[in-house]
Design an enzyme around this catalytic site. Sequence first.
Site, mmCIF file in Angstrom:
data_model
loop_
_atom_site.group_PDB
_atom_site.id
_atom_site.type_symbol
_atom_site.label_atom_id
_atom_site.label_comp_id
_atom_site.label_asym_id
_atom_site.label_seq_id
_atom_site.Cartn_x
_atom_site.Cartn_y
_atom_site.Cartn_z
ATOM 1 N N GLU A 121 -6.459 -6.821 -0.381
ATOM 2 C CA GLU A 121 -7.549 -6.220 -0.253
ATOM 3 C C GLU A 121 -8.187 -5.776 -1.638
ATOM 4 O OE1 GLU A 121 -7.118 -2.632 1.963
ATOM 5 O OE2 GLU A 121 -9.357 -2.138 2.032
ATOM 6 N N GLY A 261 -1.981 3.198 -3.617
ATOM 7 C CA GLY A 261 -1.071 3.913 -3.155
ATOM 8 C C GLY A 261 -0.283 2.897 -2.305
ATOM 9 N N MET A 263 -0.601 -0.523 1.143
ATOM 10 C CA MET A 263 -1.412 -1.449 1.495
ATOM 11 C C MET A 263 -0.915 -1.752 2.907
ATOM 12 S SD MET A 263 -4.318 -3.253 1.448
ATOM 13 C CE MET A 263 -4.662 -4.054 2.980
ATOM 14 N N GLU A 264 -1.978 -1.757 4.043
ATOM 15 C CA GLU A 264 -1.533 -1.972 5.178
ATOM 16 C C GLU A 264 -1.416 -3.182 6.106
ATOM 17 O OE1 GLU A 264 -4.502 -0.839 3.949
ATOM 18 O OE2 GLU A 264 -6.193 -1.626 5.371
ATOM 19 N N ASN A 265 -1.115 -4.219 4.958
ATOM 20 C CA ASN A 265 -0.878 -5.780 5.542
ATOM 21 C C ASN A 265 -0.303 -5.763 6.766
ATOM 22 O OD1 ASN A 265 -1.673 -6.682 2.816
ATOM 23 N ND2 ASN A 265 0.381 -5.535 2.268
ATOM 24 N N HIS A 297 -0.376 7.044 7.020
ATOM 25 C CA HIS A 297 -1.652 6.391 6.820
ATOM 26 C C HIS A 297 -1.719 4.810 6.907
ATOM 27 C CE1 HIS A 297 -5.633 6.042 4.532
ATOM 28 N NE2 HIS A 297 -5.262 4.737 4.422
ATOM 29 N N GLU A 298 -0.773 4.188 6.512
ATOM 30 C CA GLU A 298 -0.383 2.471 6.429
ATOM 31 C C GLU A 298 -0.152 2.246 7.896
ATOM 32 O OE1 GLU A 298 -2.135 1.313 4.104
ATOM 33 O OE2 GLU A 298 -1.847 2.931 2.736
ATOM 34 N N HIS A 301 -2.980 2.383 10.090
ATOM 35 C CA HIS A 301 -3.937 1.302 10.104
ATOM 36 C C HIS A 301 -3.814 0.173 10.668
ATOM 37 C CE1 HIS A 301 -6.881 1.982 6.683
ATOM 38 N NE2 HIS A 301 -5.991 2.050 5.742
ATOM 39 N N GLU A 320 -11.220 3.389 6.803
ATOM 40 C CA GLU A 320 -10.600 4.624 5.869
ATOM 41 C C GLU A 320 -10.731 5.746 6.195
ATOM 42 O OE1 GLU A 320 -8.076 3.537 4.163
ATOM 43 O OE2 GLU A 320 -8.352 1.448 3.714
HETATM 44 N N1 TRP Z 1 -6.385 -0.159 2.251
HETATM 45 C C1 TRP Z 1 -5.446 0.471 1.147
HETATM 46 C C2 TRP Z 1 -5.283 1.707 1.932
HETATM 47 O O1 TRP Z 1 -5.992 2.796 1.880
HETATM 48 C C3 TRP Z 1 -6.045 0.698 -0.127
HETATM 49 C C4 TRP Z 1 -5.637 -0.414 -1.022
HETATM 50 C C5 TRP Z 1 -4.432 -0.675 -1.299
HETATM 51 C C6 TRP Z 1 -6.338 -1.055 -2.004
HETATM 52 N N2 TRP Z 1 -4.442 -1.573 -2.602
HETATM 53 C C7 TRP Z 1 -5.582 -1.769 -2.939
HETATM 54 C C8 TRP Z 1 -7.829 -1.058 -2.051
HETATM 55 C C9 TRP Z 1 -6.272 -2.751 -3.762
HETATM 56 C C10 TRP Z 1 -8.370 -2.065 -3.147
HETATM 57 C C11 TRP Z 1 -7.632 -2.887 -3.820
HETATM 58 O O2 TRP Z 1 -4.320 2.248 2.490
HETATM 59 ZN ZN ZN Z 2 -6.230 3.019 4.150
#
Ligand code: TRP
Ligand code: ZN
Length: 901
Positions: A121, A261, A263-265, A297-298, A301, A320
């Site tokens: 992302e 912080g 990432m919600e993969n 949060h993650e 998502h 978000e």
């Molecule tokens: N989607 C992630 C969150 O809010 C945000 C995020 C994580 C992100 N890494 C990133 C956005 C790198 C842009 C680039 O939980």
């Molecule tokens: Zn998020």
Amino acid sequence: MLRTDTPVTVYRKDYSPPAFAFDHVDLVLELDPERTLVTSTVRFRRTAADAALVLAGEDLELVSVKLDGQAFAATAQDGTLTLAGLPGEGSLEITTACRPAANTTLSGLYVSNGNFFTQCEAEGFRRITYFLDRPDVMTTYRVTLRADRAAYPVLLSNGNLVGRRELPAGRHEAVWEDPFKKPSYLFALVAGKLECIEERVVSASGKEKLLQVWVEAQDLGKTRHAMDSLIHAIRWDERRFGLELDLDRFMIVAVGDFNMGAMENKGLNIFNTKYVLANAETATDTDFANIESVVGHEYFHNWTGNRVTCRDWFQLSLKEGLTVFRDQEFSADMMGSESGRAVKRIEDVRLLRQVQFPEDAGPMAHPVRPDSYEEINNFYTVTVYEKGAEVVRMYQTLLGRDGFRKGMDLYFRRHDGQAVACDDFRAAMADANGRDLGQFGLWYSQAGTPVVSVRSAWDAKDGSFTLTLSQHCPKVGIETRAGTPDKQPFHIPFAIGLIGADGRDLPLHLDGEAGDAPGAGDTTRVLDFTGAEQSFRFTGLPAQPGGAAPLPSLLRNFSAPVIVDADYTDAQLTFLLAHDSDPFNRWEAGQRLATRALLQLVSDAQAGRELRLAPELVAAVRTVLSDDSLNPAFREQALLLPAEAYLAERMSVADPAAIHRARQFLREGLARALQPEWLAAYEANATPGPYSPDAASAAKRALRNLALGYLADSGDAAMQALAERQYHAADNMTDRFAALSALVNSFAPGREAALADFYQRFEHDALVIDKWFSLQGMQRGEIGAHAGKRTLDTVRALMEHPAFTLRNPNRARALIFSFCSGNPAQFHAEDGAGYRFWAEQVLALDAINPQVAARLARVMDRWQKYTPVLRDGMRAALEQVSAAPSLSRDVREIVGKALAA
Ligand code: TRP
Ligand code: ZN
């Protein structure tokens, strides 16, 4: 990395659906840090006549392109690969190579401490392979990972592990299949030497789920809290929203080099170590709470973001804002008490005002759903996240919890598996509740913070109280360009109460409403404030002693992200501070009193008048401090003085030096005037026994350590000795670090020794060393006997420290960002030294990691708000950066917009 001199603006209005659909993608990665080969096989289908397939790619070496097994001609240029003359459907196989070890941007596939990670992302997938790298192209993935078995024993990707085997030459392979369609930004892989803790839980509908937290071996002992947080989050989403985990397996992986912080993969959340690793010795109460909230949060998502995703990046707040709202509610519920919920709300609003309000008034101001961007990474903002969460919260305030839940249910019923827009969410809320939320849509399209002015009239004879609200929201940022339409009034849910002379809430009846109308007689009413000016008349109110008017408690629980302009007297604020049944507004009254006093002190400081401590304020602080019936965490919040950045925002011309003098004068004055009370609070809030991060213990530590900070600031040697004792005796990081901060910021004699001791104790713990750097970046300078000492000199010296590196974002943030944005009085030195430092660091970072550089660049957003000397220095620094020969698109957008303002 893409560098360009001609910024390209992307517009929301230009959205058009993709010309091709992908039905499945098969990825094979031969992992090698120097050169990783990626073969992507896509089953495609054309959905628009005659269109060429234009794939995005960045920093890729093209090896081969095949259509249905035969070589196919394709043109690679300017970040795209164009395939013309494709049949209506077929299988496209593209092989590319990328260089993970050389990838310092931490976007795409990269190496951190010898292991492989991805961050896709928003547009990182195109750095792994050529693809339709946009969120409305959703497909299923099958991923084959091959790597050296000894160096990379663990191979993870999204979904379920469906195969493993050994390969010749010491390599091995793992195959992962994700049953859910997803956009490319949710793709992830991890490969390396990692270990995990596991738990099995049974979901609400009775299915067993495997949960894992993966870290480097030495960190296994710091994973329990993240795992507990995950389990709590799973349970909470089942209870509150009826949403279950949809995969058999859910993994969290921690990485030390990460831009944000977490990432919600899908099924494979990747986290900054800062939001995973914790134990009593190394993490503070705040760290524990942040981990809980980010893990939540993650996880949340998975439904709000992954199952239902965004049509395009302009809709980012769809996932978000909603997910931040959900994590805020989760954390509030985990506080376990009403007063705990209020404390969480106060913290969230404090952040909104300190960071989002300024953003919304500066050159980067944008609506929650932006209309244009140059670089999407620059729009992961507090406006999209935090104001976006306020917008979602307003639905709940307007519709009630049950109505909000109905809207959520309808949203999932309609849109599961789709990529949709903010308007679809609003429509679901409106339709599920039979409400017209047309005007509410302006919260998504107009930027800026509305100001609400309040007038009131009390008629003692007939017991009626009329409240007249008016709103205005001047154009900001991009809206000030010629041709933008005038702004319309917002639909503001304005919660109020009326308080009688005895301090009790009065039951409220709106003029003409039926006795059994919804809400009639309640003591807090949510007014639908939709006009530019609107009056609300409450009737049947009891007479007050001496004919006095009831006192309105405005915008209870901060029911909308607005500024309320109300002309309370100090006496009325003191009354609200003592009596308001709405804890948020009790806090708010205290903040208003303190802000007023501080701004007066600032203007006295500027005019060279003698600074004076107002006895009324001392009395108000004493009352809160000594009221043992109040939650200590609430008291801590109430006793925290408004931040320097917040005060700067409240001035028409910001003067950081005067602000710092005024605030420090008040701190030291309160420290000395109330020393016995601070000491009593210190002693009454000890937490004997082994450390536990629970809300009640954390609340006590928060108040106790706030008291310690004040005590040390009194300059009394005995109090500084107390801090030194606490520093050495502490069995947890909250107490140890608070004591260290107190010593450092009060320039106590034990300061240098404690700093050295701290470094030595935690030398091998990167996250703790970040704290050590950050404390020094934010330390005060040039005071009293220490005049002449500048924090910038310390910061520059620390950059030479062997443990410092710009390459690790956490470390760079710990020192550079904490100085540039967490230390206004030192950063804004009159001679511009801070600004020159900023320019140097933005340029140095930009060569390594544009996303991080662009965040640092934003420190200058508000340059026009400062005194003329500072303003000139800031402009010069911005121009210096802007003139650099090669800038990333990320930094160019930020400095370009700042200079154009
Ligand atoms: N989607 C992630 C969150 O809010 C945000 C995020 C994580 C992100 N890494 C990133 C956005 C790198 C842009 C680039 O939980
Ligand atoms: Zn998020």
